[in-house]
Design a protein around this motif. Structure first.
Motif, PDB file in Angstrom:
ATOM      1  N   UNK A   1       0.811  -1.219   0.000  1.00 51.45           N
ATOM      2  CA  UNK A   1       0.000   0.000   0.000  1.00 51.45           C
ATOM      3  C   UNK A   1       0.844   1.267   0.000  1.00 51.45           C
ATOM      4  N   UNK A   2       0.539   2.186  -0.919  1.00 54.42           N
ATOM      5  CA  UNK A   2       1.331   3.398  -1.059  1.00 54.42           C
ATOM      6  C   UNK A   2       1.268   4.294   0.163  1.00 54.42           C
ATOM      7  N   UNK A   3       0.138   4.260   0.873  1.00 55.90           N
ATOM      8  CA  UNK A   3       0.009   5.114   2.052  1.00 55.90           C
ATOM      9  C   UNK A   3       1.052   4.745   3.090  1.00 55.90           C
ATOM     10  N   UNK A   4       1.499   3.488   3.089  1.00 54.36           N
ATOM     11  CA  UNK A   4       2.555   3.049   3.997  1.00 54.36           C
ATOM     12  C   UNK A   4       3.916   3.416   3.420  1.00 54.36           C
ATOM     13  N   UNK A   5       4.109   3.119   2.137  1.00 54.21           N
ATOM     14  CA  UNK A   5       5.409   3.298   1.509  1.00 54.21           C
ATOM     15  C   UNK A   5       5.849   4.759   1.510  1.00 54.21           C
ATOM     16  N   UNK A   6       4.937   5.673   1.200  1.00 52.41           N
ATOM     17  CA  UNK A   6       5.333   7.065   1.045  1.00 52.41           C
ATOM     18  C   UNK A   6       5.650   7.742   2.377  1.00 52.41           C
ATOM     19  N   UNK A   7       5.456   7.044   3.477  1.00 49.10           N
ATOM     20  CA  UNK A   7       5.906   7.558   4.756  1.00 49.10           C
ATOM     21  C   UNK A   7       7.420   7.409   4.897  1.00 49.10           C
ATOM     22  N   UNK A   8       8.022   6.643   3.996  1.00 47.55           N
ATOM     23  CA  UNK A   8       9.468   6.445   4.016  1.00 47.55           C
ATOM     24  C   UNK A   8      10.147   7.678   3.437  1.00 47.55           C
ATOM     25  N   UNK A   9      10.972   8.313   4.240  1.00 50.97           N
ATOM     26  CA  UNK A   9      11.636   9.540   3.809  1.00 50.97           C
ATOM     27  C   UNK A   9      12.513   9.303   2.593  1.00 50.97           C
ATOM     28  N   UNK A  10      13.162   8.150   2.538  1.00 49.68           N
ATOM     29  CA  UNK A  10      14.060   7.862   1.420  1.00 49.68           C
ATOM     30  C   UNK A  10      13.306   7.804   0.093  1.00 49.68           C
ATOM     31  N   UNK A  11      12.061   7.319   0.110  1.00 50.07           N
ATOM     32  CA  UNK A  11      11.249   7.278  -1.116  1.00 50.07           C
ATOM     33  C   UNK A  11      10.879   8.693  -1.539  1.00 50.07           C
ATOM     34  N   UNK A  12      10.482   9.514  -0.580  1.00 49.29           N
ATOM     35  CA  UNK A  12      10.182  10.912  -0.886  1.00 49.29           C
ATOM     36  C   UNK A  12      11.405  11.614  -1.489  1.00 49.29           C
ATOM     37  N   UNK A  13      12.559  11.368  -0.866  1.00 51.89           N
ATOM     38  CA  UNK A  13      13.785  12.014  -1.322  1.00 51.89           C
ATOM     39  C   UNK A  13      14.162  11.575  -2.737  1.00 51.89           C
ATOM     40  N   UNK A  14      13.941  10.295  -3.032  1.00 58.37           N
ATOM     41  CA  UNK A  14      14.285   9.786  -4.355  1.00 58.37           C
ATOM     42  C   UNK A  14      13.365  10.379  -5.415  1.00 58.37           C
ATOM     43  N   UNK A  15      12.066  10.382  -5.153  1.00 55.15           N
ATOM     44  CA  UNK A  15      11.082  10.868  -6.119  1.00 55.15           C
ATOM     45  C   UNK A  15      11.309  12.345  -6.443  1.00 55.15           C
ATOM     46  N   UNK A  16      11.697  13.120  -5.428  1.00 55.22           N
ATOM     47  CA  UNK A  16      11.893  14.564  -5.615  1.00 55.22           C
ATOM     48  C   UNK A  16      13.370  14.921  -5.699  1.00 55.22           C
ATOM     49  N   UNK A  17      14.217  13.912  -5.969  1.00 51.64           N
ATOM     50  CA  UNK A  17      15.648  14.111  -6.091  1.00 51.64           C
ATOM     51  C   UNK A  17      15.948  15.245  -7.071  1.00 51.64           C
ATOM     52  N   UNK A  18      16.774  16.185  -6.662  1.00 54.85           N
ATOM     53  CA  UNK A  18      17.049  17.368  -7.475  1.00 54.85           C
ATOM     54  C   UNK A  18      17.642  16.990  -8.834  1.00 54.85           C
ATOM     55  N   UNK A  19      18.559  16.050  -8.847  1.00 57.83           N
ATOM     56  CA  UNK A  19      19.162  15.622 -10.102  1.00 57.83           C
ATOM     57  C   UNK A  19      18.126  14.960 -11.017  1.00 57.83           C
ATOM     58  N   UNK A  20      17.258  14.146 -10.411  1.00 52.47           N
ATOM     59  CA  UNK A  20      16.238  13.462 -11.188  1.00 52.47           C
ATOM     60  C   UNK A  20      15.236  14.464 -11.766  1.00 52.47           C
ATOM     61  N   UNK A  21      14.852  15.460 -10.983  1.00 48.56           N
ATOM     62  CA  UNK A  21      13.941  16.493 -11.491  1.00 48.56           C
ATOM     63  C   UNK A  21      14.595  17.301 -12.615  1.00 48.56           C
ATOM     64  N   UNK A  22      15.919  17.462 -12.552  1.00 46.78           N
ATOM     65  CA  UNK A  22      16.611  18.144 -13.646  1.00 46.78           C
ATOM     66  C   UNK A  22      16.465  17.367 -14.948  1.00 46.78           C
TER      67      UNK A  22
END
Length: 382
Positions: free
Chosen positions: A130-151
């Motif tokens: 379930x995503x509601x559980x997974x997205x509580x993980x800070x590392x997942x948030x950091x990866x999805x919004x990674x500055x290099x990846x957004x570039x």
């Protein structure tokens, strides 16, 4: 008149998915090479016929060579790529600590979940955590919004970037039919209002992904027609849509035998695709679980395509600069499909149903489709 209007809309959609947008004015860390961006859209558009023939011949030789030896040529900044026409595999993109943090957090998540399953007498959980559980993980948030990846994503869709409401952490367990995702286009899961929205997906394996443990397979140039082929619901024991190979060839103008390409990705790399490219994941015939993330982005000014159930999360904007991503609001409505199911309340119920089941012909019924409520009316009807 309607036919003419549809043709114009289709032409515009084809242009959106095959023409490169204006390049960012400044060079930023993590940006894709010019060749990678061309591959993501449609490299043929940027070559003469003779140049393309030579390029295809060279790619043919490279593919044959890499079957014998798993190596690839280095691109600038230590990034390597392979692939052609509508997708690109980017090797060695992520720092090891970026993905290691996700793996460590997921290990703890699985341990905690296993303990809860044991306590309530459950013996297994299949498919997507379930995503509601997974997205509580800070590392997942950091990866999805990674500055290099957004570039890198900015090179594909521009500076207005929102995280798409559809994303997943996928544990592909061995010898499990329910973990096999058949041929499909991602756009088939969304409503028609979003068909003119380019949605790049980064498929990020958390282990080396290969033929044995179920890597991805992509049909190159399947996006160039701008069309969404006719899908069916639902494949085998799953809630997944499926796209017949013959239908794919007739509607999208591809040669399946020639254009279907395996996309193994090493740990630290990613596969970039768009929402019109047909793709599937292979069965896991290894003895280990193949973990992966699929993360998506789009211009937040465009329709999200999730039937009015949920919007995305703003990650970057020139018009409205983001100082802090509002993850709380994004995760507060993480169970939008519950109104479509007639199932009992059970936090460990793995049955999934949703509005895509009503959009396409249902040719196979199973325990997922049995939970779908035909009278659901809170989504966009087309």
């Amino acid at each position: 008149m309607a036919s003419s209007t549809m043709k114009i809309r289709l032409d515009e959609r084809r242009k959106l998915f095959t023409e490169i947008p204006p390049h960012p004015r400044t060079t930023k860390p993590g940006q894709l090479t010019e060749e990678m961006v061309k591959q993501f859209f449609d490299e043929k558009s940027f070559m003469t016929e003779d140049e393309n023939s030579m390029k295809q011949f060279i790619l043919f030789l490279i593919e044959k060579f890499t079957q014998l030896r798993a190596t690839s040529a280095l691109q600038p900044e230590g990034i390597t790529s392979k692939g052609t026409r509508g997708f690109v595999v980017v090797e060695d993109y992520f720092l090891q600590e970026e993905l290691d943090a996700c793996r460590k957090a997921i290990d703890k998540l699985v341990d905690d979940l296993a303990q809860r399953l044991y306590e309530v007498g459950k013996v297994k959980i299949v498919g997507i955590i379930p995503n509601v559980i997974v997205l509580q993980i800070q590392a997942i948030q950091d990866l999805w919004s990674n500055e290099r990846l957004l570039n890198a994503i900015e090179q594909l869709i521009g500076p207005e970037i929102g995280g798409h409401p559809v994303w997943n952490l996928r544990p592909k367990t061995p010898q499990n039919l329910a973990a096999v995702v058949p041929w499909h286009q991602d756009a088939a899961y969304t409503d028609e209002e979003s068909y003119g929205t380019l949605v790049p997906t980064a498929w990020i394996p958390l282990v080396d992904a290969n033929f044995e443990n179920g890597c991805m397979q992509v049909v190159r140039k399947g996006h160039t027609s701008g069309k969404i082929a006719t899908h069916e619901c639902c494949a085998g024991p799953t809630w997944y849509l499926m796209l017949d190979e013959k239908e794919m060839e007739e509607s999208l103008g591809v040669n399946f035998k020639e254009d279907a390409v395996l996309c193994p990705v090493h740990y630290g790399g990613m596969l970039l695709i768009n929402n019109l490219i047909p793709h599937q994941s292979l069965p896991n015939i290894s003895n280990e679980i193949r973990w992966s993330l699929d993360l998506r982005w789009q211009n937040p000014e465009n329709p999200w395509g999730f039937y009015g159930l949920k919007e995305g999360v703003l990650m970057r904007s020139l018009k409205n600069p983001v100082t802090q991503i509002d993850w709380h609001s994004f995760t507060s409505n993480e169970k939008p499909l519950k109104d479509y199911a007639s199932k009992d309340e059970d936090e460990f119920d793995t049955r999934i149903s949703g509005p895509w089941m009503k959009r396409w012909k249902m040719t196979n019924k199973n325990h997922h489709t049995a939970t779908f409520r035909e009278d659901a009316t809170s989504w966009h009807k087309n």
